[in-house]
Design an enzyme around this catalytic site. Sequence first.
Site, PDB file in Angstrom:
ATOM      1  CG  PHE A 163       4.859  -4.481   2.051  1.00 17.28           C
ATOM      2  CD1 PHE A 163       5.325  -3.684   1.019  1.00 17.28           C
ATOM      3  CD2 PHE A 163       4.948  -4.001   3.345  1.00 17.28           C
ATOM      4  CE1 PHE A 163       5.888  -2.437   1.276  1.00 17.28           C
ATOM      5  CE2 PHE A 163       5.513  -2.764   3.619  1.00 17.28           C
ATOM      6  CZ  PHE A 163       5.986  -1.982   2.573  1.00 17.28           C
ATOM      7  N   GLY A 392       9.706  -2.930  -1.912  1.00 16.66           N
ATOM      8  CA  GLY A 392       9.713  -2.379  -3.260  1.00 16.66           C
ATOM      9  C   GLY A 392       8.572  -2.892  -4.113  1.00 16.66           C
ATOM     10  NE  ARG A 394       9.611 -11.561  -6.101  1.00 16.48           N
ATOM     11  CZ  ARG A 394       9.252 -12.429  -5.166  1.00 16.48           C
ATOM     12  NH1 ARG A 394       9.181 -12.046  -3.896  1.00 16.48           N
ATOM     13  NH2 ARG A 394       8.960 -13.679  -5.470  1.00 16.48           N
ATOM     14  CB  CYS A 395       7.578  -5.853  -1.114  1.00 12.94           C
ATOM     15  SG  CYS A 395       9.213  -6.454  -0.667  1.00 12.94           S
ATOM     16  CG  MET A 396       4.616  -2.228  -2.490  1.00  9.95           C
ATOM     17  SD  MET A 396       4.457  -0.463  -2.890  1.00  9.95           S
ATOM     18  CE  MET A 396       5.259  -0.392  -4.501  1.00  9.95           C
TER      19      MET A 396
END
Length: 405
Positions: A163, A392, A394-396
Site C-alpha cells: 500500500f 484497494g 488507491r491504497c496500492m
Amino acid sequence: MLFVTATVLGSNSEVGTLRVVILHRPGAELQRLTPRNNDKLLFDGLPWVSRAQEEHDAFADLLRSRGVEVLLMSDLLTEALGSGAARMQGIAAAVEARRLGLPLAQELSAYLRSLEPADLAHVLTAGMTFTELPAGTKTDTSLVRRMHHGGDFVIEPLPNLLFTRDSSFWIGPRVAITSLALPARMRETSLTDLIYAHHPRFLGVRRAYESHTAPVEGGDVLLLSPGVVAVGVGERTTPAGAEALARSLFDDGLAHTVLAVPIAQERAQMHLDTVCTMVDVDAVVMYPAISDSLSAFTIKRTPDGVKILDEAPFVKAAAAAMDIEQLRVIDTGLDPVTAEREQWDDGNNTLALAPGVVVAYERNAETNARLQDSGIEVLPIAASELGTGRGGPRCMSCPVARDPL
C-alpha cells in the site's frame, strides 16, 4: 537531434491525468505471514502470494496500457541502495539495538553492509529470521541470539509495503513523507525516505511536511482540488497530525484550505479513502452509511493567521472550499448489507486515471454499476488475494505525477 522531456513530477488533485505512479509488487514479505502473526502485521488472511502477484501484474499492465509510467518500489530501492549513505540509512532503520542487544546488532549491521544492493533490498522488505542469520554469527556473546527461536524475526517483514499510498504523497511539486501510526508499518517510511533522498529520479525534489510529531497517513489525505486538502482523522491520523499537516502546507503555500474529517476509529474505515474517493473533478464515490453524517472542520489560512471553522457537513464544506456549487456524491445506494460488504472489499477505494476514469476492484459489482450509471468509466481488476490486507487500487498506488487541473 531528438530530446526527450522528462515528466514533471507533482500533483495538485486526485483526478488529473495520471502520468507516473509508484507500486510495490507483492513479494517474499507476504510469504512471512502466518496465522500467528497476520493480525499483528495487519492482514485479515493469508494471501496466496503467486495469485496476488498475478493480480498486481494485471493492475500494473492496465496502468501501462493507459499511458502511465509504473515505477516498482523494489527496483527504486535496489537502485537507491547503490549509494553508501542510502545503505547506512536503511540498515540503521532495520537494526534495532534496543531489541537485539548491542553485540548482535553490530554483527548484523556488518553483515548487511556486505550485501549487494538487490540482496539488501530483499532483506529490508522481506525481513530476516534468526535461522537466516549467517552461519558464522556468534552465539556465545549474544543472549538475544541464544534465547530466540529460529523462526522469530531479527528484522520484521513489511507486508504492507503493498500500500504505497500511505508512506508518502505528492502535493504540488513536493513530496510529503508521512508518519505511520502502527508499529507494523513504522519502518516503511524509512524506505520511502531513502528512495526519495537517494534515487536519481528524485534528485532535487523538495519535501513538504517533515514533522513526525503526530501520525499522518497518506490514505487519509485527499487532494480535493488545487489548494484544497481533506484529511481523515480516525484510527491512523490523529487530530494533532492533521493540524500539523495543515499548518505545514499553509507555511509552504501548498494549500489554502484543509478539511479535517472525523471518521470512525475502526479497521473497516481505517482511512478516509476507504469510505470516500474522488472520481471526477466535482464528484466523489462515498459509502452510503456515512454520506449524510460525514462532517468536516474547515481550517483556513487567512491574513490574520490560521482559522478553524465550526464543524459542518463534509459535502457542503468541501464544495465551499473547492469554490463549486455542489460536490456530486455518487451514493452507491445499495441495501445496507451489500453496501457494508462492498465497503469492506474497498468498493469506495478507487484510483482515478483521469477525470471520470477510475480503476476499481471487479468484485464490487453493485458499486461499479452505480459509478457507470453516473457516467464514470470503470476499469475493473481482479482482487481475490490483493484485498486480504484491506486496501484497494488507491491504497496500492502513490501517484508521482499527474497533469495539473
